[in-house]
Design a protein around this motif. Sequence first.
Motif, PDB file in Angstrom:
ATOM      1  N   PRO A   1     104.728 115.137   8.509  1.00 25.14           N
ATOM      2  CA  PRO A   1     103.122 114.793   8.597  1.00 25.14           C
ATOM      3  C   PRO A   1     102.801 114.365   9.983  1.00 25.14           C
ATOM      4  CG  PRO A   1     104.134 113.106   7.335  1.00 25.14           C
ATOM      5  CD  PRO A   1     105.298 114.297   7.566  1.00 25.14           C
ATOM      6  N   PHE A   2     102.880 115.182  10.924  1.00 28.20           N
ATOM      7  CA  PHE A   2     102.495 114.945  12.318  1.00 28.20           C
ATOM      8  C   PHE A   2     101.036 114.477  12.639  1.00 28.20           C
ATOM      9  CE2 PHE A   2     106.098 117.698  13.172  1.00 28.20           C
ATOM     10  CZ  PHE A   2     106.847 116.616  14.062  1.00 28.20           C
ATOM     11  N   GLY A   3     100.069 115.191  11.594  1.00 27.31           N
ATOM     12  CA  GLY A   3      98.598 114.936  11.706  1.00 27.31           C
ATOM     13  C   GLY A   3      98.349 113.572  11.392  1.00 27.31           C
ATOM     14  N   ASP A   4      99.199 112.782  10.622  1.00 28.06           N
ATOM     15  CA  ASP A   4      98.706 111.416  10.430  1.00 28.06           C
ATOM     16  C   ASP A   4      98.641 110.460  11.514  1.00 28.06           C
ATOM     17  OD1 ASP A   4      98.705 111.931   7.857  1.00 28.06           O
ATOM     18  OD2 ASP A   4     100.795 111.130   7.327  1.00 28.06           O
ATOM     19  N   GLY A   5      99.507 110.811  12.921  1.00 26.68           N
ATOM     20  CA  GLY A   5      99.572 110.320  14.036  1.00 26.68           C
ATOM     21  C   GLY A   5     100.476 108.891  13.754  1.00 26.68           C
ATOM     22  N   ASP A   6     101.285 108.995  12.967  1.00 26.03           N
ATOM     23  CA  ASP A   6     102.123 107.599  12.851  1.00 26.03           C
ATOM     24  C   ASP A   6     103.311 107.627  13.595  1.00 26.03           C
ATOM     25  OD1 ASP A   6     103.562 105.602  11.811  1.00 26.03           O
ATOM     26  OD2 ASP A   6     103.618 106.048   9.751  1.00 26.03           O
ATOM     27  N   LEU A   7     103.123 107.216  14.814  1.00 27.38           N
ATOM     28  CA  LEU A   7     104.305 107.314  15.772  1.00 27.38           C
ATOM     29  C   LEU A   7     105.555 106.421  15.413  1.00 27.38           C
ATOM     30  CD1 LEU A   7     102.862 107.232  19.306  1.00 27.38           C
ATOM     31  CD2 LEU A   7     103.477 109.136  18.161  1.00 27.38           C
ATOM     32  N   ASP A   8     105.422 105.571  14.572  1.00 27.87           N
ATOM     33  CA  ASP A   8     106.492 104.741  14.134  1.00 27.87           C
ATOM     34  C   ASP A   8     107.353 105.376  13.283  1.00 27.87           C
ATOM     35  OD1 ASP A   8     105.534 102.507  15.570  1.00 27.87           O
ATOM     36  OD2 ASP A   8     104.547 101.719  13.843  1.00 27.87           O
ATOM     37  N   ALA A   9     106.917 106.368  12.215  1.00 28.26           N
ATOM     38  CA  ALA A   9     107.414 107.211  11.573  1.00 28.26           C
ATOM     39  C   ALA A   9     108.158 108.345  12.257  1.00 28.26           C
ATOM     40  CB  ALA A   9     106.564 107.544  10.358  1.00 28.26           C
ATOM     41  N   VAL A  10     107.484 108.796  13.225  1.00 24.02           N
ATOM     42  CA  VAL A  10     107.993 110.118  13.816  1.00 24.02           C
ATOM     43  C   VAL A  10     109.266 109.470  14.650  1.00 24.02           C
ATOM     44  CG1 VAL A  10     107.532 111.814  15.528  1.00 24.02           C
ATOM     45  CG2 VAL A  10     105.782 111.249  13.966  1.00 24.02           C
ATOM     46  N   ASN A  11     108.841 108.518  15.486  1.00 22.45           N
ATOM     47  CA  ASN A  11     110.030 108.208  16.247  1.00 22.45           C
ATOM     48  C   ASN A  11     111.220 107.513  15.421  1.00 22.45           C
ATOM     49  OD1 ASN A  11     109.432 108.070  19.055  1.00 22.45           O
ATOM     50  ND2 ASN A  11     107.698 106.903  18.902  1.00 22.45           N
ATOM     51  N   ALA A  12     111.021 106.827  14.199  1.00 21.31           N
ATOM     52  CA  ALA A  12     112.099 106.338  13.307  1.00 21.31           C
ATOM     53  C   ALA A  12     113.007 107.603  12.861  1.00 21.31           C
ATOM     54  CB  ALA A  12     111.543 105.630  12.076  1.00 21.31           C
ATOM     55  N   ALA A  13     112.164 108.868  12.732  1.00 20.11           N
ATOM     56  CA  ALA A  13     112.908 110.049  12.245  1.00 20.11           C
ATOM     57  C   ALA A  13     113.740 110.508  13.316  1.00 20.11           C
ATOM     58  CB  ALA A  13     112.017 111.014  11.691  1.00 20.11           C
ATOM     59  N   ALA A  14     113.073 110.348  14.727  1.00 22.87           N
ATOM     60  CA  ALA A  14     113.838 110.821  15.775  1.00 22.87           C
ATOM     61  C   ALA A  14     114.876 110.051  16.129  1.00 22.87           C
ATOM     62  CB  ALA A  14     112.705 110.915  17.103  1.00 22.87           C
ATOM     63  N   ALA A  15     114.980 108.674  15.822  1.00 29.13           N
ATOM     64  CA  ALA A  15     116.239 107.911  16.391  1.00 29.13           C
ATOM     65  C   ALA A  15     117.373 108.251  15.294  1.00 29.13           C
ATOM     66  CB  ALA A  15     115.898 106.375  15.936  1.00 29.13           C
ATOM     67  N   ASP A  16     117.246 109.129  14.149  1.00 29.67           N
ATOM     68  CA  ASP A  16     118.284 109.574  13.275  1.00 29.67           C
ATOM     69  C   ASP A  16     118.450 110.898  14.007  1.00 29.67           C
ATOM     70  OD1 ASP A  16     119.816 110.742  11.526  1.00 29.67           O
ATOM     71  OD2 ASP A  16     118.681 110.513   9.736  1.00 29.67           O
ATOM     72  N   THR A  17     119.732 111.415  14.195  1.00 32.65           N
ATOM     73  CA  THR A  17     119.894 112.936  14.725  1.00 32.65           C
ATOM     74  C   THR A  17     119.527 114.000  13.584  1.00 32.65           C
ATOM     75  OG1 THR A  17     122.092 112.725  13.874  1.00 32.65           O
ATOM     76  CG2 THR A  17     121.846 112.058  16.270  1.00 32.65           C
ATOM     77  N   ASN A  18     119.270 113.644  12.676  1.00 32.46           N
ATOM     78  CA  ASN A  18     118.882 114.717  11.586  1.00 32.46           C
ATOM     79  C   ASN A  18     117.336 114.510  11.459  1.00 32.46           C
ATOM     80  OD1 ASN A  18     121.673 115.286  11.092  1.00 32.46           O
ATOM     81  ND2 ASN A  18     121.679 113.865   9.635  1.00 32.46           N
ATOM     82  N   THR A  19     116.630 115.081  12.470  1.00 35.44           N
ATOM     83  CA  THR A  19     115.378 114.941  12.471  1.00 35.44           C
ATOM     84  C   THR A  19     114.627 115.965  11.589  1.00 35.44           C
ATOM     85  OG1 THR A  19     115.155 116.466  14.407  1.00 35.44           O
ATOM     86  CG2 THR A  19     115.139 113.996  14.878  1.00 35.44           C
ATOM     87  N   PRO A  20     113.673 115.520  10.758  1.00 33.56           N
ATOM     88  CA  PRO A  20     113.135 116.710   9.694  1.00 33.56           C
ATOM     89  C   PRO A  20     112.418 117.763  10.150  1.00 33.56           C
ATOM     90  CG  PRO A  20     111.798 114.714   9.747  1.00 33.56           C
ATOM     91  CD  PRO A  20     112.958 114.600  10.653  1.00 33.56           C
ATOM     92  N   TRP A  21     112.017 117.908  11.426  1.00 34.31           N
ATOM     93  CA  TRP A  21     111.489 118.832  11.894  1.00 34.31           C
ATOM     94  C   TRP A  21     112.305 119.819  12.802  1.00 34.31           C
ATOM     95  CZ3 TRP A  21     110.041 113.950  13.290  1.00 34.31           C
ATOM     96  CH2 TRP A  21     110.684 113.360  14.487  1.00 34.31           C
ATOM     97  N   GLN A  22     113.734 119.574  12.956  1.00 35.84           N
ATOM     98  CA  GLN A  22     114.346 120.364  13.789  1.00 35.84           C
ATOM     99  C   GLN A  22     114.767 121.864  13.179  1.00 35.84           C
ATOM    100  OE1 GLN A  22     115.897 119.797  16.619  1.00 35.84           O
ATOM    101  NE2 GLN A  22     117.012 121.812  16.639  1.00 35.84           N
ATOM    102  N   GLY A  23     114.210 122.771  13.877  1.00 33.88           N
ATOM    103  CA  GLY A  23     114.398 124.111  13.230  1.00 33.88           C
ATOM    104  C   GLY A  23     113.138 124.539  12.337  1.00 33.88           C
ATOM    105  N   GLU A  24     112.333 123.585  12.376  1.00 34.29           N
ATOM    106  CA  GLU A  24     111.139 123.896  11.489  1.00 34.29           C
ATOM    107  C   GLU A  24     109.843 124.283  12.245  1.00 34.29           C
ATOM    108  OE1 GLU A  24     110.991 124.629   8.396  1.00 34.29           O
ATOM    109  OE2 GLU A  24     113.100 123.858   7.849  1.00 34.29           O
ATOM    110  N   PHE A  25     110.116 124.695  13.519  1.00 39.50           N
ATOM    111  CA  PHE A  25     108.766 124.801  14.151  1.00 39.50           C
ATOM    112  C   PHE A  25     108.021 126.356  14.113  1.00 39.50           C
ATOM    113  CE2 PHE A  25     112.488 126.260  16.914  1.00 39.50           C
ATOM    114  CZ  PHE A  25     112.358 127.691  16.977  1.00 39.50           C
ATOM    115  N   ARG A  26     106.713 126.441  14.373  1.00 37.71           N
ATOM    116  CA  ARG A  26     106.316 127.703  14.234  1.00 37.71           C
ATOM    117  C   ARG A  26     106.394 128.680  14.930  1.00 37.71           C
ATOM    118  NH1 ARG A  26     100.197 126.285  11.977  1.00 37.71           N
ATOM    119  NH2 ARG A  26      99.602 127.198  14.071  1.00 37.71           N
TER     120      ARG A  26
END
Length: 632
Positions: free
Chosen positions: A394-419
């Motif tokens: 949910p990038f559209g929420d603009g929640d940078l804390d959640a995005v960066n928390a996921a990025a800190a984990d190497t298993n980022t949920p959007w890896q390989g899911e780009f359009r």
Amino acid sequence: MAELTDHHGKTVDFRNVILIMTTNAGASDMARESIGFGLSTREDVQEEAVKNLFTPEFRNRLDAIVPFGYLPPEVVARVVDKFILQLEMQLADRNVHIQLDEAAREWLTGKGYDKLYGARPMGRLIQEKIKQPLAEELLFGKLVHGGEVKVKMKTGDDANVGNPLTFEITPAPPKSSKAKARPKADKPSEGGGVRNESALPFGGGRFSFTSCDILARSFPRRRESSFSFSLRVLRGNDDICAAPWIAPHRFGSAPKLSGSQPPAAKPTLLTSGTGAPMTTQLQQWLGEPNALREFDRWFEGVMRGGNFDELDAFLTEEMLAHPHPITSLCLARPLAAVRITGWDDLAADVLRDEERHSAAGPVTAIGADLSAHCEPDGDAWPLEVNFYDDEAFPFGDGDLDAVNAAAADTNTPWQGEFRDITNSLTVVGLGRIYSAISTNMPGRIPFGEPAPVEVVADRLGRFFLTLRFHQALVRDAANEGLPRAMVLLADAHDVDPWFEAAYWCETARDDDGKIASILGARDEANRARFRAETEMKIAEWRDRRNVIVRRQLRADKQQAFIDLSVAQDAMFHSITGLGDGRPSHELSDHEYEMLLYAWQRQRAEKCGDDPDAIAVPEAPRSGIFGLFSRAS
């Protein structure tokens, strides 16, 4: 409906598709011999490299991972035969036939294959050793009227001088023809001779070396691959340079960082003896087991704290204390010398992507990656740019804390899911640093001893690349603006260290008409390119069919070329849906021309041209007039 659409707007039916993806992950490690007795290679590194390179979410979507071994000699020999067959096809209208003896074939097989580069060097080898020597014979020598060439290996003392291949040429006799009156256009030149341009072997135009392009075609310049860049770190075989005289330096003299400090280093070690080299504390600390990993974690913690200026000062002081070509390049790149270009193209790509994926909603995040797949051109380094929506995260929420928390984990949920993926953006100012790093791969670190200066410079250079990229991306995105306020992801793709962070860009880009102009120019360029590609394919197809129909190859080569042509015709039928599946050489001339006509109409419809403007091929005349015209 399953469709695949590229960034040029081409759409391909993707139903009933088996997708095969290839990677050279672990290839460089496999090519190195294992330590110990024997010459066995470490096959387990392939599986480990795939695990390190791709996330579990991506690997879980794969049905199978199939490791490939090196090409055996018999397969490489078939590659040699393919190149020689293609060369003979190019020279078919010159009535030139080429025959390799077994020794020459074995030599090309051995010299044209490399474990790291596969059979790619084969083309350059045949270009240099066969095509170029034959060019002069075609233009001025024994092959002007055609003939047979037997390629053999030199023997005796000549074998070690120059080209090891020798050519036995049997020229064909000149074709007899009735005398024709010389055209009036052939006038004596100023030098007193007569220039008959039709006598040139390739015909037409003044002679120049470009006239032999049909034989001696230029190959692209060799560009060193760095795809397995991150997998080769600290695993090279050779040390690039010896450590120079280094002044003692301590972590404590660096500016205090608000992030976590690196672990305490040992006291500076000064070896005894006059003129003996001294090592810095950073060299001492990086000589500890697992210290590089700890240093990476410290760097990541400082980056995530947003302490760019303090980290900049720390790296600058360390690079000054460790002189090396890499650190010298870094010190010459202040932030003002690094910039991100291509924002107009990026906005156009986002608009085109949203038109293409309208059902999935707007783009809510843009990812810009330093990528080993995009090799620098001088100091300019293309970026991999990915477009994301809220389906994967949910990038559209603009929640940078959640995005960066996921990025800190190497298993980022959007890896390989780009359009979609483009190369809209380019970072200028970092290309030469990356090229220097990929060229000067450090050797193994002898743990327990001070790390060589090239290892320290390599690590500092990698950190510097990451820091400058993030600094420039955040600065230039705020100045240039995105199509709307959205999340901007900064990442690395196969470039170590892998550091991913998200930023919020509030600057919205003003649409001043540039975007529509860029899209219009792209569409016209794509149409022109598609037209040119189709015409080139038609010309190649005609030549290929004529070689078979007119039997221009020798009998021992004819069937192999027919098999190659049949496979290419089947691929054309599968892609276009045109024709009844019969090979082109089995069609009559009119059937073949009608097939080309249908292809041209299909191309016109895709390009937006008028299909009715294409002339319909004339049908063969029936009766006695048709027999007479065909006989003539």
